[in-house]
Design an enzyme around this catalytic site. Structure first.
Site, PDB file in Angstrom:
ATOM      1  N   HIS A 130       0.913  -1.113  -0.003  1.00  0.00           N
ATOM      2  CA  HIS A 130       0.004  -0.008   0.103  1.00  0.00           C
ATOM      3  C   HIS A 130       0.787   1.215  -0.192  1.00  0.00           C
ATOM      4  O   HIS A 130       0.254   2.423  -0.367  1.00  0.00           O
ATOM      5  CB  HIS A 130      -0.811  -0.040   1.282  1.00  0.00           C
ATOM      6  CG  HIS A 130      -2.020  -1.139   1.242  1.00  0.00           C
ATOM      7  ND1 HIS A 130      -2.844  -1.288   0.075  1.00  0.00           N
ATOM      8  CD2 HIS A 130      -2.553  -1.911   2.157  1.00  0.00           C
ATOM      9  CE1 HIS A 130      -3.599  -2.212   0.561  1.00  0.00           C
ATOM     10  NE2 HIS A 130      -3.348  -2.575   1.656  1.00  0.00           N
ATOM     11  N   ASP A 166      -3.847 -10.938  -2.156  1.00  0.00           N
ATOM     12  CA  ASP A 166      -4.177  -9.880  -0.743  1.00  0.00           C
ATOM     13  C   ASP A 166      -5.660  -9.707  -0.636  1.00  0.00           C
ATOM     14  O   ASP A 166      -6.047  -9.424  -1.884  1.00  0.00           O
ATOM     15  CB  ASP A 166      -3.456  -8.790  -0.563  1.00  0.00           C
ATOM     16  CG  ASP A 166      -3.519  -8.361   0.843  1.00  0.00           C
ATOM     17  OD1 ASP A 166      -4.445  -7.707   1.212  1.00  0.00           O
ATOM     18  OD2 ASP A 166      -2.474  -8.366   1.656  1.00  0.00           O
ATOM     19  N   HIS A 168      -7.079  -6.926   0.200  1.00  0.00           N
ATOM     20  CA  HIS A 168      -6.954  -5.549  -0.016  1.00  0.00           C
ATOM     21  C   HIS A 168      -6.312  -5.233  -1.484  1.00  0.00           C
ATOM     22  O   HIS A 168      -5.492  -5.898  -1.958  1.00  0.00           O
ATOM     23  CB  HIS A 168      -6.305  -4.860   0.711  1.00  0.00           C
ATOM     24  CG  HIS A 168      -6.758  -5.080   2.090  1.00  0.00           C
ATOM     25  ND1 HIS A 168      -6.286  -5.852   3.235  1.00  0.00           N
ATOM     26  CD2 HIS A 168      -7.934  -4.498   2.657  1.00  0.00           C
ATOM     27  CE1 HIS A 168      -6.849  -6.042   4.250  1.00  0.00           C
ATOM     28  NE2 HIS A 168      -7.840  -4.854   4.137  1.00  0.00           N
ATOM     29  N   ASP A 255      -5.136 -12.622   4.160  1.00  0.00           N
ATOM     30  CA  ASP A 255      -6.108 -11.914   4.955  1.00  0.00           C
ATOM     31  C   ASP A 255      -7.676 -12.320   3.941  1.00  0.00           C
ATOM     32  O   ASP A 255      -8.620 -11.682   4.427  1.00  0.00           O
ATOM     33  CB  ASP A 255      -6.155 -10.460   5.238  1.00  0.00           C
ATOM     34  CG  ASP A 255      -5.269  -9.880   3.843  1.00  0.00           C
ATOM     35  OD1 ASP A 255      -5.171 -10.469   2.677  1.00  0.00           O
ATOM     36  OD2 ASP A 255      -5.064  -8.441   4.019  1.00  0.00           O
TER      37      ASP A 255
END
Length: 391
Positions: A130, A166, A168, A255
């Site tokens: 990120h 992931d 995200h 996740d």
């Protein structure tokens, strides 16, 4: 004959510690390496010890002023800005040094492959996808994989595929290479209308100089193993076959698991194991066997991350761990000491099937509308037919 892969690890990487009750707790890395070692996955493996990346290396992706702010933040009595000092990105001692070592771990993995020392390399401390050019974002201070990809582009590589699994969106890596036709970024993630960072829609397909260089697969909440794999196989292999990368870089956040406290996809450890084996096969088919794997998110610290990333390390080393393998008592006793009330799984499996029906061009499952949207957004930019499942 030597092992096909290298493992980058040093306990100093546990210094990337956002503190207190922060969900990105370094215990997940420690428990993973302990489990891999106890299961024999690391037998005879010489762990490669990373150094801190230099400022010049980090500045491939990040502004010098941002590095200065990261250095100053632990001593500063004022708000240094740049996304630092928030609940997501709290300031911690030796923040620059710890973050630079994570960058160094992914650079070391990249150099191992570029030098020809190995075809594959894995570093579970990396994957901080990120971080943006001038600010921390989503638990990530420096974007280690973006730095590694930048270095690779200057050291003999002309086409690199980045694959982010992931939960995200891999927004920082996408932002770094959004207008660079040499890098194909593919991210499968929970629908951004329902989860941080709110980006990663199907219509984000690359900048004006690189149409089709970004691919985003926004999956509905509660997507399980079969639907996830159906979407993956309907999108990713065709694009890799067309792009012909020289190297596959994968961010392997876990996740996506149904027990993860920060998100709402419904994968299992068995699904994660299937993903890694598929990525290994795709690297062999389309990237000359070259595969750089990193960690990422994952916040079910005891029950999920150590098992899933042990499967990742094992897959990179061609030492696949059978799904039904019992968790070693030596490891479970250690976890009992630090978390005596934790209820641990018994095996390296969640007992889930990973069977799926390949997409056939029709709308047979809930995920199929996403598949069609993504293919129609990006496949024509690669000369592929979005409505023909053979493409």
């Amino acid at each position: 004959m030597g092992l096909p892969g290298s493992v980058v690890w040093d306990s100093a990487l546990l210094g990337y510690d956002l503190g207190g009750e922060h969900p990105l707790h370094p215990i997940r890395l420690d428990l993973t390496m302990r489990l891999a070692a106890t299961l024999g996955v690391l037998d005879g493996v010489e762990l490669l010890v990373p150094q801190e990346a230099t400022d010049a290396e980090i500045e491939r992706i990040h502004d010098a002023g941002y590095l200065a702010a990261v250095r100053e933040a632990p001593m500063a009595g004022w708000d240094v800005g740049h996304g630092l000092g928030t609940s997501d990105n709290p300031v911690f001692d030796n923040m620059h040094e710890a973050s630079a070592r994570v960058v160094g771990s992914s650079l070391l993995a990249a150099r191992q492959i570029a030098s020809g020392a190995t075809k594959r390399a894995v570093g579970i401390a990396g994957g901080l996808h990120h971080a943006m050019r001038d600010h921390a974002h989503g638990f990530c201070v420096y974007n280690d994989l973006a730095v590694a990809i930048s270095w690779l582009l200057d050291n003999g590589y002309e086409r690199i595929a980045y694959l982010d699994t992931d939960v995200h969106h891999g927004d920082g890596v996408q932002a770094a290479f959004y207008d660079d036709p040499r890098v194909l970024t593919i991210s499968l993630h929970q629908n951004p209308l329902t989860l941080f960072p709110g980006t990663g829609f199907a219509d984000e397909t690359g900048g004006p100089n690189a149409p089709g260089s970004a691919v985003n697969v926004p999956l509905p909440p509660n997507t399980g193993d079969g639907a996830w794999l159906r979407a993956f196989h309907a999108v990713v292999p065709s694009l890799l076959a067309e792009f012909r990368p020289q190297l596959l870089v994968s961010q392997c956040g876990v996740d996506t698991h149904h027990e993860d406290p920060l998100a709402s996809l419904s994968l299992s450890v068995d699904g994660h194991r299937a993903i890694y084996r598929t990525v290994r096969t795709l690297a062999e088919q389309y990237a000359g066997g070259n595969w750089l794997a990193a960690g990422g998110g994952g916040y079910a610290l005891l029950r999920v991350v150590p098992r899933s990333w042990t499967h990742l390390i094992a897959t990179v080393l061609d030492r696949d761990v059978a799904a039904g393998t019992t968790l070693p008592s030596e490891w479970t006793r250690f976890v009992d000491k630090i978390a005596p009330t934790a209820e641990l799984p018994l095996t390296m499996s969640d007992g889930r099937s990973v069977d799926f029906e390949p997409w056939d061009g029709e709308d047979g499952e809930r995920v199929d509308s996403v598949i069609k949207e993504v293919r129609r957004a990006v496949f024509p930019l690669h000369g592929l037919d979005p409505d023909d499942p053979r493409d």
